[in-house]
Write an enzyme that holds these catalytic residues in place. Structure first.
Site, PDB file in Angstrom:
ATOM      1  N   CYS A  63      -3.366  87.603 -50.774  1.00 40.98           N
ATOM      2  CA  CYS A  63      -2.915  87.703 -52.193  1.00 40.98           C
ATOM      3  C   CYS A  63      -3.735  88.568 -53.000  1.00 40.98           C
ATOM      4  CB  CYS A  63      -2.646  86.392 -52.798  1.00 40.98           C
ATOM      5  SG  CYS A  63      -1.816  86.351 -54.447  1.00 40.98           S
ATOM      6  N   CYS A 181       1.274  94.734 -54.613  1.00 42.52           N
ATOM      7  CA  CYS A 181       1.242  93.465 -54.181  1.00 42.52           C
ATOM      8  C   CYS A 181       1.807  93.154 -52.815  1.00 42.52           C
ATOM      9  CB  CYS A 181       2.405  92.570 -55.318  1.00 42.52           C
ATOM     10  SG  CYS A 181       2.684  90.795 -54.614  1.00 42.52           S
TER      11      CYS A 181
END
Length: 232
Positions: A63, A181
Site C-alpha cells: 500500500c 496506487c
C-alpha cells in the site's frame, strides 16, 4: 498487488528462465482514509513475520498511500524495520515498499517532473504529491478519481485510464504515473498510453516489480509493461 504483480512475473517467465511463486499476508482496510491507513500500517510487522516463514526471497509492502500517510520519507523506516524482523527470524529478506519503489522507479527514469492519476480522495492525493515532491520530483498535474472504497478501487476498469489520462496537462512532464496506487489496475493500459502519449508510463505496481527484480539480482524486463521494465 495480488493480480498485476504476479501477472508481470508470469509474463516474464515466457521470455526469461526464472520461475516464481507468490505468497501474501493481508493488513485490513475498508475505506481509504488516513485513520484506517495508519491502523493498517501498524499491522505490517505481523505480515512480515508470517511471510518470512515461507522463506521468500523478497518482501513487498503493497500500500503506497499507507506509507506516505505516515510522513515524508517513511518508506525508509518501514523497509528497515520490516527487514529487521526478518533478521531476527533468522532469514534476512530484502524489503520493497510500493512508496519507495515509485520514487526509485521515477529516479531510474531520471524524472524531474511527472503527471499522475490517483484513485484517492483529493486530500490523500495531495499528501502523495507532497511526499513525492519531498523526494525531489515535481508533480506538474494530477487527477483524483475520488473513490474511497478500497474494493471499488480494485474494480476500476484499467482501460478507462486510456481516456482519463488525456485530461492531464503533460507539457513539461518527463514521466506519466498512470496509477499511483497498487490497488488500482492499470497494467493493460500502460503500453497503449505509452505509445499514444510518447512519455514513459509507469504505475506503482510496475515500479514495485522493477524494485523486486533488482533486489533479486535479475534482469528488469517484463514484456508489455512499459519503459521501466524494458530491460534497458
Amino acid at each position: 498487488m495480488e493480480t498485476e504483480i504476479p501477472a508481470m512475473f508470469h509474463a516474464r517467465e515466457i521470455v526469461e528462465p526464472e520461475r516464481f511463486t507468490f505468497h501474501s499476508s493481508r493488513m485490513r482496510m475498508k475505506k481509504v482514509t488516513k485513520e484506517e491507513l495508519e491502523t493498517m500500517d501498524r499491522d505490517s510487522g505481523r505480515c512480515a513475520l508470517e511471510l518470512v516463514d515461507a522463506r521468500v526471497d523478497v518482501l513487498g509492502y503493497a500500500c503506497l498511500v499507507a506509507i506516505m500517510s505516515m510522513g515524508k520519507g517513511y518508506h525508509r523506516h518501514s523497509e528497515a524495520s520490516l527487514h529487521e524482523i526478518t533478521v531476527k527470524e533468522g532469514y534476512p529478506t530484502p524489503v520493497v515498499t510500493s512508496a519507495g519503489a515509485l520514487v526509485a522507479g521515477l529516479k531510474a527514469l531520471k524524472a524531474r517532473k511527472i503527471a499522475m492519476v490517483a484513485p484517492y480522495l483529493k486530500p490523500l492525493t495531495h499528501l502523495v504529491i507532497e511526499y513525492i515532491e519531498a523526494e525531489g520530483i515535481q508533480v506538474t498535474d494530477s487527477i483524483s478519481l475520488e473513490v474511497a472504497d478500497n474494493l471499488e478501487v480494485g474494480r476500476l476498469d484499467p482501460v478507462g485510464l486510456t481516456k482519463i489520462y488525456r485530461e492531464l496537462k503533460l507539457d513539461g512532464a518527463d514521466v506519466l504515473v498512470l496509477s499511483s496506487c497498487v490497488q488500482m489496475p492499470s497494467l493493460a493500459a500502460i503500453p497503449v498510453v505509452e505509445k499514444e502519449c510518447g512519455l514513459p508510463v509507469v504505475s506503482a505496481a510496475v515500479c514495485t516489480t522493477h524494485q523486486m527484480l533488482q533486489r533479486l539480482g535479475l534482469k528488469t524486463y517484463v514484456p508489455n509493461a512499459g519503459a521501466l521494465l524494458s530491460g534497458k
